[in-house]
Design a protein around this motif. Structure first.
Motif, PDB file in Angstrom:
ATOM      1  N   LYS A   1     -67.026  -7.511  -9.739  1.00 57.42           N
ATOM      2  CA  LYS A   1     -65.653  -7.372  -9.295  1.00 57.42           C
ATOM      3  C   LYS A   1     -65.231  -8.616  -8.514  1.00 57.42           C
ATOM      4  O   LYS A   1     -66.062  -9.323  -7.941  1.00 57.42           O
ATOM      5  CB  LYS A   1     -65.449  -6.123  -8.441  1.00 57.42           C
ATOM      6  CG  LYS A   1     -66.278  -6.041  -7.170  1.00 57.42           C
ATOM      7  CD  LYS A   1     -65.952  -4.757  -6.425  1.00 57.42           C
ATOM      8  CE  LYS A   1     -66.748  -4.614  -5.144  1.00 57.42           C
ATOM      9  NZ  LYS A   1     -68.177  -4.321  -5.395  1.00 57.42           N
TER      10      LYS A   1
ATOM     11  N   GLU B   1     -59.961  -5.532 -15.464  1.00 59.21           N
ATOM     12  CA  GLU B   1     -60.788  -4.388 -15.074  1.00 59.21           C
ATOM     13  C   GLU B   1     -61.759  -4.747 -13.948  1.00 59.21           C
ATOM     14  O   GLU B   1     -62.287  -3.854 -13.282  1.00 59.21           O
ATOM     15  CB  GLU B   1     -61.560  -3.864 -16.287  1.00 59.21           C
ATOM     16  CG  GLU B   1     -62.711  -4.734 -16.763  1.00 59.21           C
ATOM     17  CD  GLU B   1     -62.279  -5.963 -17.572  1.00 59.21           C
ATOM     18  OE1 GLU B   1     -63.162  -6.744 -17.955  1.00 59.21           O
ATOM     19  OE2 GLU B   1     -61.062  -6.118 -17.809  1.00 59.21           O
ATOM     20  N   LYS B   2     -61.967  -6.049 -13.710  1.00 59.16           N
ATOM     21  CA  LYS B   2     -62.880  -6.487 -12.660  1.00 59.16           C
ATOM     22  C   LYS B   2     -62.165  -7.018 -11.422  1.00 59.16           C
ATOM     23  O   LYS B   2     -62.816  -7.347 -10.431  1.00 59.16           O
ATOM     24  CB  LYS B   2     -63.827  -7.565 -13.208  1.00 59.16           C
ATOM     25  CG  LYS B   2     -64.739  -7.071 -14.307  1.00 59.16           C
ATOM     26  CD  LYS B   2     -65.695  -8.167 -14.766  1.00 59.16           C
ATOM     27  CE  LYS B   2     -66.639  -7.662 -15.852  1.00 59.16           C
ATOM     28  NZ  LYS B   2     -67.586  -8.726 -16.282  1.00 59.16           N
TER      29      LYS B   2
ATOM     30  N   HIS C   1     -59.757  -6.622  -8.237  1.00 59.03           N
ATOM     31  CA  HIS C   1     -59.234  -5.621  -7.305  1.00 59.03           C
ATOM     32  C   HIS C   1     -58.223  -6.298  -6.379  1.00 59.03           C
ATOM     33  O   HIS C   1     -58.511  -7.322  -5.764  1.00 59.03           O
ATOM     34  CB  HIS C   1     -60.368  -4.990  -6.500  1.00 59.03           C
ATOM     35  CG  HIS C   1     -61.209  -4.062  -7.305  1.00 59.03           C
ATOM     36  ND1 HIS C   1     -61.055  -2.692  -7.266  1.00 59.03           N
ATOM     37  CD2 HIS C   1     -62.201  -4.315  -8.205  1.00 59.03           C
ATOM     38  CE1 HIS C   1     -61.923  -2.134  -8.087  1.00 59.03           C
ATOM     39  NE2 HIS C   1     -62.623  -3.089  -8.674  1.00 59.03           N
TER      40      HIS C   1
ATOM     41  N   ASP D   1     -51.622  -4.697 -18.167  1.00 57.11           N
ATOM     42  CA  ASP D   1     -52.324  -3.413 -18.181  1.00 57.11           C
ATOM     43  C   ASP D   1     -53.346  -3.369 -17.049  1.00 57.11           C
ATOM     44  O   ASP D   1     -54.562  -3.311 -17.267  1.00 57.11           O
ATOM     45  CB  ASP D   1     -53.002  -3.220 -19.540  1.00 57.11           C
ATOM     46  CG  ASP D   1     -53.551  -1.807 -19.710  1.00 57.11           C
ATOM     47  OD1 ASP D   1     -53.076  -0.900 -18.977  1.00 57.11           O
ATOM     48  OD2 ASP D   1     -54.445  -1.619 -20.553  1.00 57.11           O
ATOM     49  N   PHE D   2     -52.842  -3.405 -15.804  1.00 55.74           N
ATOM     50  CA  PHE D   2     -53.727  -3.443 -14.641  1.00 55.74           C
ATOM     51  C   PHE D   2     -54.213  -2.026 -14.339  1.00 55.74           C
ATOM     52  O   PHE D   2     -53.409  -1.095 -14.234  1.00 55.74           O
ATOM     53  CB  PHE D   2     -52.977  -3.993 -13.421  1.00 55.74           C
ATOM     54  CG  PHE D   2     -53.786  -4.948 -12.601  1.00 55.74           C
ATOM     55  CD1 PHE D   2     -53.533  -6.303 -12.605  1.00 55.74           C
ATOM     56  CD2 PHE D   2     -54.847  -4.480 -11.827  1.00 55.74           C
ATOM     57  CE1 PHE D   2     -54.289  -7.188 -11.863  1.00 55.74           C
ATOM     58  CE2 PHE D   2     -55.614  -5.347 -11.084  1.00 55.74           C
ATOM     59  CZ  PHE D   2     -55.341  -6.710 -11.105  1.00 55.74           C
ATOM     60  N   PRO D   3     -55.510  -1.823 -14.189  1.00 50.26           N
ATOM     61  CA  PRO D   3     -56.016  -0.486 -13.874  1.00 50.26           C
ATOM     62  C   PRO D   3     -55.453  -0.006 -12.535  1.00 50.26           C
ATOM     63  O   PRO D   3     -55.630  -0.678 -11.507  1.00 50.26           O
ATOM     64  CB  PRO D   3     -57.527  -0.681 -13.785  1.00 50.26           C
ATOM     65  CG  PRO D   3     -57.813  -1.933 -14.558  1.00 50.26           C
ATOM     66  CD  PRO D   3     -56.613  -2.807 -14.355  1.00 50.26           C
TER      67      PRO D   3
ATOM     68  N   SER E   1     -56.468   2.125 -10.490  1.00 48.16           N
ATOM     69  CA  SER E   1     -57.502   2.328  -9.475  1.00 48.16           C
ATOM     70  C   SER E   1     -57.966   1.018  -8.846  1.00 48.16           C
ATOM     71  O   SER E   1     -58.671   1.028  -7.830  1.00 48.16           O
ATOM     72  CB  SER E   1     -58.709   3.052 -10.079  1.00 48.16           C
ATOM     73  OG  SER E   1     -59.266   2.292 -11.137  1.00 48.16           O
ATOM     74  N   ASN E   2     -57.567  -0.117  -9.421  1.00 44.96           N
ATOM     75  CA  ASN E   2     -57.935  -1.426  -8.888  1.00 44.96           C
ATOM     76  C   ASN E   2     -56.866  -1.993  -7.947  1.00 44.96           C
ATOM     77  O   ASN E   2     -57.006  -3.118  -7.464  1.00 44.96           O
ATOM     78  CB  ASN E   2     -58.175  -2.427 -10.021  1.00 44.96           C
ATOM     79  CG  ASN E   2     -59.475  -2.179 -10.766  1.00 44.96           C
ATOM     80  OD1 ASN E   2     -60.046  -1.101 -10.654  1.00 44.96           O
ATOM     81  ND2 ASN E   2     -59.932  -3.150 -11.519  1.00 44.96           N
TER      82      ASN E   2
END
Length: 241
Positions: free
Chosen positions: A36, A62-63, A65, A95-97, A99-100
């Motif tokens: 991350k 996805e990595k 934050h 498309d940013f997660p 949860s991040n």
């Protein structure tokens, strides 16, 4: 180690910051074998085009934050929200997660309690013990013409907080949430983005041996890792770099 770079104009500053950040993301994830990358964003007008440019990059979202170094104590959809600006310019364009994305809570009607809540959220995310400070990969900061950075304003109580990650800043009696000096100074890399001729007087004090960090708070940002000042010519042209 401190690096001061004076770029010809604001677009050149933004382009240089973009290259620097993208390179650090890829290098850190590949060479240091991290799963991350932690990036704390700045508010204000200067970084907005940087976020718009980041939205056009191919990044391992996805990595990554996302955090904020400070936040005005307003609703998430308020026009003054740092979170809203970054979402509109970057985070909602890709498309940013969800949860991040780690926002500062500002809806509890109790800034002190919300600061404590976010402090605990950071401790849990970074898995640090009491008394320890997390290490962000990059913290982006701006600077006001009064020398403030994040929501660390001249001669305010927040400047003296040394035992917390997040505290309440004060802007003319209006509360904000802000990272503390110890948290900022624990970063691997802090990048200041500073543009405009109105920043010259404060910069002169910040880079003066006699400058007072209680009057010009950005001077007290001295991270354990890299400190990079990116200035446009209007802001930094008079500095002896």
């Amino acid at each position: 180690m401190t690096h001061i770079q004076v770029l010809s104009d604001k677009p050149t500053l933004i382009a240089h910051a973009l290259d620097l950040i993208v390179d650090k993301i890829h290098t850190t994830l590949q060479q240091q074998d991290q799963d991350k990358f932690t990036l704390a964003l700045a508010g204000g007008s200067t970084p907005k085009p940087l976020y718009e440019a980041l939205a056009k990059q191919s990044l391992p979202l996805e990595k990554i934050h996302i955090f904020w170094g400070d936040e005005r104590y307003v609703a998430a959809d308020h026009a003054d929200s740092n979170q809203l600006m970054a979402r509109q310019a970057w985070l909602e364009q890709v498309d940013f997660p969800p949860s991040n994305i780690h926002v500062m809570p500002t809806s509890g009607n109790d800034p002190s309690l919300d600061a404590q809540t976010h402090d605990q959220e950071l401790r849990e995310f970074f898995e640090v013990k009491p008394g320890e400070f997390p290490t962000f990969d990059i913290i982006l900061l701006g600077m006001g013409d009064d020398g403030h950075t994040a929501s660390l304003f001249p001669q305010t109580e927040a400047l003296t907080v040394s035992d917390r990650l997040v505290t309440v800043g004060n802007k003319d009696g209006t509360p904000r949430l802000t990272f503390t000096y110890p948290l900022i100074n624990h970063a691997r890399c802090v990048i200041f983005l500073v543009a405009g001729e109105n920043k010259r007087p404060a910069l002169a004090q910040i880079f003066s041996p006699d400058g007072d960090p209680t009057l010009y708070p950005a001077k007290a940002v001295q991270p354990q890792g890299e400190l990079i000042w990116l200035l446009d010519e209007a802001a930094g042209g008079e500095l002896n770099t």
